[in-house]
Design a protein around this motif. Structure first.
Motif, PDB file in Angstrom:
ATOM      1  N   ARG A 130      35.596  58.606   6.327  1.00  0.00           N
ATOM      2  CA  ARG A 130      35.393  57.281   5.690  1.00  0.00           C
ATOM      3  C   ARG A 130      34.133  56.683   6.384  1.00  0.00           C
ATOM      4  NH1 ARG A 130      38.913  52.421   7.409  1.00  0.00           N
ATOM      5  NH2 ARG A 130      38.461  52.189   9.520  1.00  0.00           N
ATOM      6  N   VAL A 131      33.509  55.945   5.422  1.00  0.00           N
ATOM      7  CA  VAL A 131      32.110  54.937   5.844  1.00  0.00           C
ATOM      8  C   VAL A 131      32.185  53.712   5.570  1.00  0.00           C
ATOM      9  CG1 VAL A 131      30.746  57.448   5.364  1.00  0.00           C
ATOM     10  CG2 VAL A 131      30.961  55.504   3.551  1.00  0.00           C
ATOM     11  N   PRO A 132      31.530  52.932   6.382  1.00  0.00           N
ATOM     12  CA  PRO A 132      31.578  51.493   6.330  1.00  0.00           C
ATOM     13  C   PRO A 132      30.809  51.198   5.122  1.00  0.00           C
ATOM     14  CG  PRO A 132      30.069  51.845   8.079  1.00  0.00           C
ATOM     15  CD  PRO A 132      30.827  53.367   7.741  1.00  0.00           C
ATOM     16  N   ALA A 133      31.307  50.117   4.256  1.00  0.00           N
ATOM     17  CA  ALA A 133      30.597  49.733   2.821  1.00  0.00           C
ATOM     18  C   ALA A 133      29.992  48.474   3.138  1.00  0.00           C
ATOM     19  CB  ALA A 133      31.626  49.882   1.949  1.00  0.00           C
ATOM     20  N   GLY A 134      28.482  48.496   2.653  1.00  0.00           N
ATOM     21  CA  GLY A 134      28.013  46.964   2.789  1.00  0.00           C
ATOM     22  C   GLY A 134      28.015  46.802   1.144  1.00  0.00           C
ATOM     23  N   VAL A 135      27.281  45.796   0.615  1.00  0.00           N
ATOM     24  CA  VAL A 135      27.341  45.414  -0.711  1.00  0.00           C
ATOM     25  C   VAL A 135      25.898  44.798  -1.114  1.00  0.00           C
ATOM     26  CG1 VAL A 135      28.146  43.252  -0.492  1.00  0.00           C
ATOM     27  CG2 VAL A 135      28.276  44.199  -2.744  1.00  0.00           C
ATOM     28  N   SER A 136      25.243  45.223  -2.116  1.00  0.00           N
ATOM     29  CA  SER A 136      23.910  44.815  -2.422  1.00  0.00           C
ATOM     30  C   SER A 136      24.147  43.611  -3.430  1.00  0.00           C
ATOM     31  CB  SER A 136      22.939  45.722  -2.982  1.00  0.00           C
ATOM     32  OG  SER A 136      21.943  45.400  -3.312  1.00  0.00           O
ATOM     33  N   VAL A 137      23.576  42.479  -3.003  1.00  0.00           N
ATOM     34  CA  VAL A 137      23.615  41.371  -4.231  1.00  0.00           C
ATOM     35  C   VAL A 137      22.266  40.969  -4.726  1.00  0.00           C
ATOM     36  CG1 VAL A 137      24.470  38.857  -4.263  1.00  0.00           C
ATOM     37  CG2 VAL A 137      25.431  40.291  -2.371  1.00  0.00           C
ATOM     38  N   TRP A 293      20.287  54.841   7.053  1.00  0.00           N
ATOM     39  CA  TRP A 293      21.375  54.391   6.129  1.00  0.00           C
ATOM     40  C   TRP A 293      21.054  54.785   4.801  1.00  0.00           C
ATOM     41  CZ3 TRP A 293      20.942  50.460   2.380  1.00  0.00           C
ATOM     42  CH2 TRP A 293      19.851  49.669   2.382  1.00  0.00           C
ATOM     43  N   CYS A 294      22.160  54.944   4.043  1.00  0.00           N
ATOM     44  CA  CYS A 294      22.040  55.295   2.626  1.00  0.00           C
ATOM     45  C   CYS A 294      21.945  54.306   1.690  1.00  0.00           C
ATOM     46  CB  CYS A 294      23.444  56.181   2.497  1.00  0.00           C
ATOM     47  SG  CYS A 294      23.068  57.130   0.952  1.00  0.00           S
ATOM     48  N   GLY A 295      21.065  54.002   1.068  1.00  0.00           N
ATOM     49  CA  GLY A 295      20.960  53.104  -0.031  1.00  0.00           C
ATOM     50  C   GLY A 295      21.521  53.699  -1.288  1.00  0.00           C
ATOM     51  N   GLY A 296      21.366  52.742  -2.342  1.00  0.00           N
ATOM     52  CA  GLY A 296      22.184  53.051  -3.658  1.00  0.00           C
ATOM     53  C   GLY A 296      21.177  52.572  -4.791  1.00  0.00           C
ATOM     54  N   ILE A 310      26.817  61.881   2.192  1.00  0.00           N
ATOM     55  CA  ILE A 310      25.559  61.952   3.279  1.00  0.00           C
ATOM     56  C   ILE A 310      25.615  60.787   4.179  1.00  0.00           C
ATOM     57  CG2 ILE A 310      23.086  60.929   2.939  1.00  0.00           C
ATOM     58  CD1 ILE A 310      22.635  62.920   0.448  1.00  0.00           C
ATOM     59  N   ALA A 311      26.236  59.471   3.878  1.00  0.00           N
ATOM     60  CA  ALA A 311      26.483  58.467   4.552  1.00  0.00           C
ATOM     61  C   ALA A 311      27.432  58.927   5.753  1.00  0.00           C
ATOM     62  CB  ALA A 311      27.021  57.251   3.890  1.00  0.00           C
ATOM     63  N   ALA A 312      28.179  59.979   5.465  1.00  0.00           N
ATOM     64  CA  ALA A 312      28.951  60.282   6.942  1.00  0.00           C
ATOM     65  C   ALA A 312      28.656  61.300   7.773  1.00  0.00           C
ATOM     66  CB  ALA A 312      30.282  60.962   6.083  1.00  0.00           C
ATOM     67  N   MET A 313      27.179  61.436   7.634  1.00  0.00           N
ATOM     68  CA  MET A 313      26.462  62.455   8.614  1.00  0.00           C
ATOM     69  C   MET A 313      26.351  61.280   9.822  1.00  0.00           C
ATOM     70  SD  MET A 313      23.630  64.173   6.260  1.00  0.00           S
ATOM     71  CE  MET A 313      22.928  65.093   7.519  1.00  0.00           C
ATOM     72  N   GLU A 317      23.873  55.111  11.082  1.00  0.00           N
ATOM     73  CA  GLU A 317      24.419  54.214  12.099  1.00  0.00           C
ATOM     74  C   GLU A 317      24.736  52.755  11.405  1.00  0.00           C
ATOM     75  OE1 GLU A 317      21.826  53.925  15.680  1.00  0.00           O
ATOM     76  OE2 GLU A 317      21.605  56.055  15.544  1.00  0.00           O
ATOM     77  N   LEU A 318      24.159  52.698  10.128  1.00  0.00           N
ATOM     78  CA  LEU A 318      24.301  51.353   9.416  1.00  0.00           C
ATOM     79  C   LEU A 318      24.927  51.366   8.542  1.00  0.00           C
ATOM     80  CD1 LEU A 318      20.430  50.064  10.176  1.00  0.00           C
ATOM     81  CD2 LEU A 318      22.566  49.180  11.490  1.00  0.00           C
ATOM     82  N   PRO A 319      25.634  50.429   7.793  1.00  0.00           N
ATOM     83  CA  PRO A 319      26.605  50.477   6.681  1.00  0.00           C
ATOM     84  C   PRO A 319      25.398  50.607   5.697  1.00  0.00           C
ATOM     85  CG  PRO A 319      27.306  48.624   8.002  1.00  0.00           C
ATOM     86  CD  PRO A 319      25.984  48.990   8.720  1.00  0.00           C
TER      87      PRO A 319
END
Length: 374
Positions: A130-137, A293-296, A310-313, A317-319
């Motif tokens: 599992r990967v920590p989830a950030g959110v784009s506002v 970190w993996c953007g969206g 990819i973010a699980a690699m 290191e950053l959400p």
């Protein structure tokens, strides 16, 4: 893997809230899915182009054209047998169009891994389930009051990091308001989407103001080609500069790091040309001790499944912008991604671990093309 058919499927998914950045407002995700049907298995990829060429030169109408008329025929010119590891080489004669190439490579890789009954995360060497989830506002129409309400809701939902879009006239004041409301513990970063001019005093003053706010990072303040400008200001700021649009492949990432234009890199599979080049960018940064970190790009579940794997690699290191599906859509075309304790689970099924569901895909479909005429 033997390819028998490739479909380009254009879908439209309304966003639950409008998404405003420095280059415009989106209310619908106009997505292009690539469906590879092989003799051994099927696979899906997502082309992350926006409807207009505002993020980069690529856009969805152009991606459909280049996929149908150039990339698919070239990919299969030597025959219907193809491996994901060969896609980049076969398409190298076509300049640019990284997002279109990425979608095709992703779909072939998905089918290839499904045929082998192997999850994408395992193929990539991922180390987390599992990967920590950030959110784009985005920049809300309602200004600071609406921004504060949105962020409060996302924090209550469990998101562990907030990325706020900024633009001229909507930068220092709203970020100060977030700091005042939520305090220094809020993991806050900003994304300028290349919207500021490094030679304009007012723009630099605004960025200097953001640098005073204890941000995790300032993402892509200047144009993609302004590496020296990024390096000049990165040396002055305490806040790490992150590059997004500037990093189009691993070689470009190395160049940016050698120039000290950034201290963090945002890895987007579509922007760099596919999952395999994403691994090369990751490796180049990890070798140099630089976090990624993996953007969206407002992906459906097809593209989100790739991003989450990819973010699980190790090295991520950053959400990332690996938000739950309901952040964007009332109903995704795949089984939705769900936020649990601030994290999103990495799919464990074969390939990307997600497949479009018949009814949601049918409801969202706007156009379909078979470049092979099969």
């Amino acid at each position: 893997m033997t390819v028998e058919r490739i479909d380009l499927v254009r879908v439209g998914l309304p966003l639950v809230t409008p998404f405003r950045t420095s280059f415009g407002v989106q209310t619908v995700r106009d997505a292009l899915l690539v469906h590879v049907r092989g003799r051994e298995a099927e696979g899906w990829g997502e082309c992350v182009t926006p409807a207009s060429p505002v993020y980069s030169e690529e856009y969805t109408d152009g991606a459909m054209h280049v996929l149908a008329d150039e990339l698919v025929p070239r990919l299969l010119a030597p025959g219907r047998s193809v491996r994901a590891e060969d896609v980049g080489l076969r398409l190298a004669g076509i300049k640019g169009h990284r997002m279109a190439k990425a979608a095709l490579e992703s779909a072939v890789l998905d089918a290839q891994l499904r045929a082998a009954d192997r999850p994408l995360a395992a193929y990539l060497g991922a180390t987390r389930d599992r990967v920590p989830a950030g959110v784009s506002v985005g920049i809300p129409d309602g200004g600071v009051p609406e921004l504060l309400e949105l962020v409060a809701g996302y924090l209550q939902a469990g998101y562990v990091r907030i990325k706020a879009k900024v633009a001229r006239g909507a930068d220092v004041q709203p970020m100060q308001a977030l700091r005042s409301r939520f305090g220094a513990s809020l993991r806050l970063q900003v994304d300028a989407n290349a919207g500021y001019d490094p030679d304009a005093r007012a723009d630099v003053a605004a960025l200097d103001g953001l640098d005073e706010l204890g941000l995790v990072q300032i993402e892509q303040p200047f144009g993609p080609d302004r590496l020296l400008a990024h390096a000049r200001h990165a040396a002055r700021w305490r806040t790490p500069v992150c590059l997004d649009e500037s990093v189009t492949d691993a070689a470009r990432a190395v160049e940016a790091l050698e120039l000290r234009a950034c201290r963090i890199v945002n890895v987007k599979p579509g922007r760099v040309g596919g999952p395999l080049e994403s691994v090369r960018v990751h490796d180049a940064c990890r070798d140099r001790g630089v976090p990624v970190w993996c953007g969206g790009m407002l992906e459906t579940g097809v593209g989100r499944a790739l991003n989450v794997a990819i973010a699980a690699m190790p090295g991520f290191e950053l959400p990332g912008d690996t938000s739950a599906s309901d952040r964007y859509f009332a109903e995704d075309v795949t089984e939705p991604f769900v936020l649990q304790d601030g994290h999103v689970a990495v799919p464990q099924g074969p390939g990307i671990g997600r497949t479009p569901r018949d009814e949601p895909l049918k409801a969202a479909e706007r156009h379909r093309v078979d470049p092979l005429g099969s």
